[in-house]
Design a protein around this motif. Sequence first.
Motif, mmCIF file in Angstrom:
data_model
loop_
_atom_site.group_PDB
_atom_site.id
_atom_site.type_symbol
_atom_site.label_atom_id
_atom_site.label_comp_id
_atom_site.label_asym_id
_atom_site.label_seq_id
_atom_site.Cartn_x
_atom_site.Cartn_y
_atom_site.Cartn_z
ATOM 1 N N GLU A 150 7.891 -5.073 -6.008
ATOM 2 C CA GLU A 150 6.758 -5.578 -5.477
ATOM 3 C C GLU A 150 7.162 -6.012 -4.280
ATOM 4 O O GLU A 150 6.622 -7.023 -3.418
ATOM 5 N N VAL A 151 8.621 -5.631 -3.088
ATOM 6 C CA VAL A 151 8.905 -5.565 -2.105
ATOM 7 C C VAL A 151 7.934 -4.446 -1.647
ATOM 8 O O VAL A 151 8.141 -3.514 -1.622
ATOM 9 N N PRO A 152 7.416 -5.354 -0.357
ATOM 10 C CA PRO A 152 6.226 -4.888 0.540
ATOM 11 C C PRO A 152 7.240 -4.177 1.742
ATOM 12 O O PRO A 152 8.940 -4.222 1.580
ATOM 13 N N LEU A 153 7.257 -2.209 1.936
ATOM 14 C CA LEU A 153 8.194 -2.224 3.021
ATOM 15 C C LEU A 153 7.888 -2.415 4.062
ATOM 16 O O LEU A 153 7.048 -2.582 4.750
#
Length: 104
Positions: free
Chosen positions: A19-22
Amino acid sequence: MNAQRDVEAAQLESEASKEVPLPEQVRGQRRSKSVVQSVRLSEADSDGIERLAAELGVPVSALIRGWILAGLAEERGTSLRTAIDRLAADADRLRRLVAKGDVA
């Protein structure tokens, strides 16, 4: 090398960060092309591979890919002496199987 541990670690890492965006500055990069190959196996062989993969806790494709790459690496480093040693080891293994009565 512990394939099961490595696969589990990669899965955990992937799940933890899914769920962590780049970051904005990060761009995707294709490292190399992959080629899909198909192979025919008997149902019994396919079932055996699936059982082994399940026991090891790895995807079937990863197990098969590992076998193929290991075989390729072995062939690249094969000399006449290595080939003779491999044949001798295979002959010894066959003798043991025959002695145990494990030959189909």
